[in-house]
Design an enzyme around this catalytic site. Sequence first.
Site, PDB file in Angstrom:
ATOM      1  CE  LYS A 140      -7.695 116.868  43.845  1.00  0.00           C
ATOM      2  NZ  LYS A 140      -6.928 116.148  44.644  1.00  0.00           N
TER       3      LYS A 140
ATOM      4  CG  ASP B 104      -8.459 113.899  39.210  1.00  0.00           C
ATOM      5  OD1 ASP B 104      -9.260 114.416  37.985  1.00  0.00           O
ATOM      6  OD2 ASP B 104      -8.014 112.568  38.889  1.00  0.00           O
TER       7      ASP B 104
END
Length: 220
Positions: free
Chosen positions: A142, A160
């Site tokens: 991420k 996220d």
Amino acid sequence: MAGNSSTLSSRLNEADSLTALIRSVYSEAKPLVTKRVQEFEAFPKQDLAKLFSELSFCVLTANWSAQGGIKTQNAIGNGFISLPYEELEENLRKVGHRFAPQRARFIVENRQKADMLFDIIQYPTKEARFYLVKNFKGIGWKEASHFLRNIGLLDVAILDKHILRLMHYYHMISELPKGWTQKRYETYEQLLVPISQETDMPLGEMDLYLWYAVKNTVDK
């Protein structure tokens, strides 16, 4: 789904898909998103201190917040690449970072490979992401995606918790992942590609509209 406000609940009630949710906020969010995308695309990739600052921003936002990372970046600027560990940790404590010693250590260790960033960002985006994850402390799939998007490489998704909750709400995924492997991240990311195509925008730009739907603002 845990929402940010009654505004999000209302948006979710009115939109029957992720595509519909994006379209419901498109006109409202477009000026903010356009401004942010232009900033990403204008990022000075030849400036190592700024590249490293952006990488450090992504190290800081993991399990914290984008707003906190922005506040820290504004306070430290290009100092991420030069401040002594003790001073860097003190600065992180001052802005209230939850993991100041650990993140300061990651950033200091990452300096040893900072020059690699020039080569890495020349690779195809997914290959660049792989090398970021493998070589830099505090950078997972991420965070690597976040960094690449923020320097203007928009063909990645920042998965996220807010985006994942939306995907779960709309039954695109059956559960929220407890950790990432490369295969799992890319599998989840691929689920968003049809939405990207339907809305005619790259994944990294689409993320900003989803962020706006959740937070009513556009960070980075």
